[in-house]
Write a protein that holds these residues in place. Sequence first.
Motif, PDB file in Angstrom:
ATOM      1  N   ALA A  42      -5.773  -3.984  -1.395  1.00 22.20           N
ATOM      2  CA  ALA A  42      -5.709  -2.548  -1.137  1.00 22.20           C
ATOM      3  C   ALA A  42      -5.336  -1.838  -2.439  1.00 22.20           C
ATOM      4  O   ALA A  42      -4.558  -2.363  -3.237  1.00 22.20           O
ATOM      5  N   THR A  86      -2.557  -4.001  -4.712  1.00 20.97           N
ATOM      6  CA  THR A  86      -1.764  -5.128  -4.226  1.00 20.97           C
ATOM      7  C   THR A  86      -2.025  -6.396  -5.020  1.00 20.97           C
ATOM      8  O   THR A  86      -1.305  -7.385  -4.872  1.00 20.97           O
ATOM      9  N   SER A 134      -8.888   2.457  -1.144  1.00 23.75           N
ATOM     10  CA  SER A 134      -9.859   1.414  -0.834  1.00 23.75           C
ATOM     11  C   SER A 134      -9.168   0.153  -0.342  1.00 23.75           C
ATOM     12  O   SER A 134      -7.990  -0.090  -0.620  1.00 23.75           O
ATOM     13  N   ILE A 135      -9.925  -0.632   0.390  1.00 21.97           N
ATOM     14  CA  ILE A 135      -9.458  -1.935   0.837  1.00 21.97           C
ATOM     15  C   ILE A 135     -10.659  -2.872   0.817  1.00 21.97           C
ATOM     16  O   ILE A 135     -11.799  -2.438   1.050  1.00 21.97           O
ATOM     17  N   TYR A 173     -12.129  -7.297   1.114  1.00 19.24           N
ATOM     18  CA  TYR A 173     -11.940  -8.724   1.372  1.00 19.24           C
ATOM     19  C   TYR A 173     -12.683  -9.481   0.282  1.00 19.24           C
ATOM     20  O   TYR A 173     -13.860  -9.219   0.012  1.00 19.24           O
ATOM     21  N   ALA A 190      -7.166 -10.144   0.933  1.00 17.60           N
ATOM     22  CA  ALA A 190      -7.447  -8.711   1.037  1.00 17.60           C
ATOM     23  C   ALA A 190      -6.773  -8.006  -0.129  1.00 17.60           C
ATOM     24  O   ALA A 190      -5.726  -8.448  -0.616  1.00 17.60           O
ATOM     25  N   THR A 212     -16.068  -4.226   0.721  1.00 17.30           N
ATOM     26  CA  THR A 212     -15.061  -3.193   0.494  1.00 17.30           C
ATOM     27  C   THR A 212     -15.361  -1.939   1.308  1.00 17.30           C
ATOM     28  O   THR A 212     -16.495  -1.701   1.732  1.00 17.30           O
ATOM     29  N   LEU A 260       0.828  -1.200   0.000  1.00 17.59           N
ATOM     30  CA  LEU A 260       0.000   0.000   0.000  1.00 17.59           C
ATOM     31  C   LEU A 260       0.862   1.249   0.000  1.00 17.59           C
ATOM     32  O   LEU A 260       0.558   2.242  -0.676  1.00 17.59           O
TER      33      LEU A 260
END
Length: 254
Positions: free
Chosen positions: A248, A38, A218-219, A221, A246, A202, A5
């Motif tokens: 990001a 990521t 933003s992140i 699952y 996850a 999210t 990140l």
Amino acid sequence: MLRHLILCIATLAALPAQAQLRVGETGLSLTGTGTVATDYLFRGISQTRSRPAYQISNLELSHESGVYVGAFLSNVSFAGTNARQEIDIFGGYRFTVAGLNLDLYGIWYTYPGYTPAPGQFGLNYAEGALKVTREIGPVTLMATGAASPNFFGSSGTGIYLEAGADWRTGLLDLTAGARVGHQWVERNPRFGAPDYTWWALTLGRDFSIAGIGTVTASIGYYQTSISRQDCAPINGRGQDICGARALAAISFKF
């Protein structure tokens, strides 16, 4: 993931500041989004084998009538292939009917530089889709249906359905999102996985920069119903590209 990140933020900061470009009095405008993430997940499955993704998404030339054309670019990495990039070309028409926002479009997914090895199949494919959204107060509901006559990996007819919602929470300007989708594929062995369901939760926030654009952090699952054993197996062993993870991302919209 924190290291990735930080890399996202540093890379994005190096991008030149741009604003939406309007083409004279033609009714045309050019927009786009640069993203560092990521991972690159497409319908819940990693396209970069759990490695960072660098993308230009929704690079779009649109007309005030609702007609638009555009492109999407990203790095990819598929085990056992020499595919390293994805370039998609899309076009469609956006319009409103009875309070519903409709987007009717088609996409040509391509993987320039990919050369099939013996026993491998072509990756390029076309897909037509319809997306419907509706805003109800702070909530935006969405649904998408898509179909391909010959899906990824020459795997035959592909049908896809997705539904979701985004909620502007009013707390720290955060937006919470949820998605669930299901992919049907005619020739599962060629695709590399059974028909499956994926879902995601999210959380994101926009940071507007006057006269420049919008930065979104933003992140999320993500999870699919595909077991490790059934996930694009090579030599009888499944890959770790379909499991829970996850993601990001930092995006710059101009």
